[in-house]
Design a protein around this motif. Structure first.
Motif, mmCIF file in Angstrom:
data_model
loop_
_atom_site.group_PDB
_atom_site.id
_atom_site.type_symbol
_atom_site.label_atom_id
_atom_site.label_comp_id
_atom_site.label_asym_id
_atom_site.label_seq_id
_atom_site.Cartn_x
_atom_site.Cartn_y
_atom_site.Cartn_z
ATOM 1 N N GLY A 126 -19.730 10.788 -6.214
ATOM 2 C CA GLY A 126 -19.471 9.526 -5.519
ATOM 3 C C GLY A 126 -20.713 8.661 -5.442
ATOM 4 N N ALA A 127 -21.863 9.293 -5.165
ATOM 5 C CA ALA A 127 -23.117 8.547 -5.094
ATOM 6 C C ALA A 127 -23.467 7.943 -6.453
ATOM 7 C CB ALA A 127 -24.240 9.454 -4.610
ATOM 8 N N GLY A 128 -23.222 8.703 -7.521
ATOM 9 C CA GLY A 128 -23.484 8.182 -8.860
ATOM 10 C C GLY A 128 -22.598 6.998 -9.194
ATOM 11 N N LEU A 129 -21.318 7.097 -8.824
ATOM 12 C CA LEU A 129 -20.392 5.988 -9.064
ATOM 13 C C LEU A 129 -20.795 4.748 -8.265
ATOM 14 C CD1 LEU A 129 -17.068 8.000 -9.023
ATOM 15 C CD2 LEU A 129 -17.941 6.686 -10.962
ATOM 16 N N LEU A 130 -21.270 4.950 -7.036
ATOM 17 C CA LEU A 130 -21.728 3.816 -6.238
ATOM 18 C C LEU A 130 -22.953 3.156 -6.867
ATOM 19 C CD1 LEU A 130 -21.399 4.856 -2.485
ATOM 20 C CD2 LEU A 130 -20.094 3.147 -3.733
ATOM 21 N N GLY A 131 -23.827 3.977 -7.465
ATOM 22 C CA GLY A 131 -24.995 3.418 -8.139
ATOM 23 C C GLY A 131 -24.589 2.527 -9.308
ATOM 24 N N VAL A 132 -23.623 3.016 -10.105
ATOM 25 C CA VAL A 132 -23.128 2.223 -11.239
ATOM 26 C C VAL A 132 -22.474 0.939 -10.741
ATOM 27 C CG1 VAL A 132 -21.431 2.163 -13.102
ATOM 28 C CG2 VAL A 132 -22.814 4.218 -12.743
ATOM 29 N N SER A 133 -21.643 1.070 -9.715
ATOM 30 C CA SER A 133 -20.957 -0.095 -9.164
ATOM 31 C C SER A 133 -21.936 -1.114 -8.599
ATOM 32 C CB SER A 133 -19.989 0.356 -8.065
ATOM 33 O OG SER A 133 -19.420 -0.751 -7.416
ATOM 34 N N GLY A 134 -22.962 -0.623 -7.893
ATOM 35 C CA GLY A 134 -23.966 -1.528 -7.324
ATOM 36 C C GLY A 134 -24.717 -2.279 -8.406
ATOM 37 N N TRP A 135 -25.056 -1.596 -9.486
ATOM 38 C CA TRP A 135 -25.766 -2.259 -10.594
ATOM 39 C C TRP A 135 -24.883 -3.347 -11.203
ATOM 40 C CZ3 TRP A 135 -25.091 -3.192 -15.769
ATOM 41 C CH2 TRP A 135 -26.236 -3.639 -16.460
ATOM 42 N N LEU A 136 -23.589 -3.039 -11.413
ATOM 43 C CA LEU A 136 -22.678 -4.027 -11.980
ATOM 44 C C LEU A 136 -22.500 -5.220 -11.035
ATOM 45 C CD1 LEU A 136 -19.917 -1.701 -13.482
ATOM 46 C CD2 LEU A 136 -21.595 -3.060 -14.742
ATOM 47 N N GLY A 137 -22.444 -4.945 -9.734
ATOM 48 C CA GLY A 137 -22.337 -6.031 -8.773
ATOM 49 C C GLY A 137 -23.550 -6.940 -8.816
ATOM 50 N N GLY A 138 -24.734 -6.341 -8.933
ATOM 51 C CA GLY A 138 -25.951 -7.136 -9.058
ATOM 52 C C GLY A 138 -25.958 -7.953 -10.337
ATOM 53 N N HIS A 139 -25.460 -7.367 -11.429
ATOM 54 C CA HIS A 139 -25.396 -8.087 -12.701
ATOM 55 C C HIS A 139 -24.462 -9.301 -12.584
ATOM 56 C CE1 HIS A 139 -25.398 -8.638 -17.086
ATOM 57 N NE2 HIS A 139 -24.092 -8.819 -16.979
ATOM 58 N N LEU A 140 -23.342 -9.119 -11.905
ATOM 59 C CA LEU A 140 -22.408 -10.234 -11.735
ATOM 60 C C LEU A 140 -23.040 -11.379 -10.953
ATOM 61 C CD1 LEU A 140 -19.103 -8.293 -10.947
ATOM 62 C CD2 LEU A 140 -19.501 -9.780 -12.911
#
Length: 207
Positions: free
Chosen positions: A58-72
């Motif tokens: 879950g923590a890894g998925l949140l890291g990926v999601s956070g990076w994508l959110g920052g990219h957006l």
């Protein structure tokens, strides 16, 4: 839930690559929630090792999601005020002849590199940024009624007098510029002090 709702609101106004990235961002968030729920269930049943593994996933998925959110936000500009760098000079600058608004409610003019919307408001000239703060739509293609400009793309409404948002999805007000008429010419200037990054978005080679 609040983050989900605001994110979904931004996502509905995207297209192409932005929409695809936003979809992956959302799925990653939901997958992270599912992983944490599964971790909680496993721990409740005494399977602590499995629970730790699921929480790590879950923590890894949140890291990926956070990076994508920052990219957006930072790379694609989703949810960013599109007029942040539309800065006029602080000195009075010629925009158009006074006759440009004769018989018209509004007209778009280019002042330097900034598109400015001139509005005939009961005989008084009002100037504001012509790009909608939400997604950059040209407001001169929208409608003007009851002292408000309505965005032609997503229906945001702004009060002409001060640029305030009266209806979303826009959340940031339109920039309103000072105006005056001299010798038959409409002149405009920036009315508030801008931050350094806005007035100098690219540092010079000597910095």
């Amino acid at each position: 839930m609040p983050a989900t709702l605001t994110g979904a609101s931004d996502w509905t106004d995207t297209l192409g690559a932005e929409r695809r990235i936003g979809a992956v961002h959302a799925v990653s968030n939901y997958a992270a929630i599912a992983a944490y729920l599964a971790s909680w269930t496993a721990r409740r049943r005494g399977r602590h090792g499995v629970g730790i593994g699921l929480s790590a996933a879950g923590a890894g998925l949140l890291g990926v999601s956070g990076w994508l959110g920052g990219h957006l936000s930072y790379a694609a500009g989703v949810g960013v005020d599109t007029t942040a760098f539309s800065t006029l000079p602080s000195d009075w600058t010629d925009a158009a002849p006074e006759t440009a608004l004769t018989g018209k409610e509004m007209v778009a003019v280019l002042v330097g590199t900034v598109s400015v919307l001139l509005v005939n408001r009961s005989g008084t000239v009002v100037a504001l940024s012509n790009r909608c703060t939400h997604r950059g739509a040209p407001l001169n293609d929208g409608s003007f009624h009851d002292g408000c400009i309505e965005c032609p793309w997503h229906g945001s409404r702004f009060r002409v007098a001060d640029g305030q948002v009266l209806r979303g999805p826009a959340t940031r007000p339109q920039q309103v510029y000072e105006t005056r008429v001299r010798d038959g010419r409409i002149q405009v200037r920036q009315q508030d002090e801008q931050r350094t990054l806005r007035t100098n978005p690219v540092a010079s080679g000597n910095d």
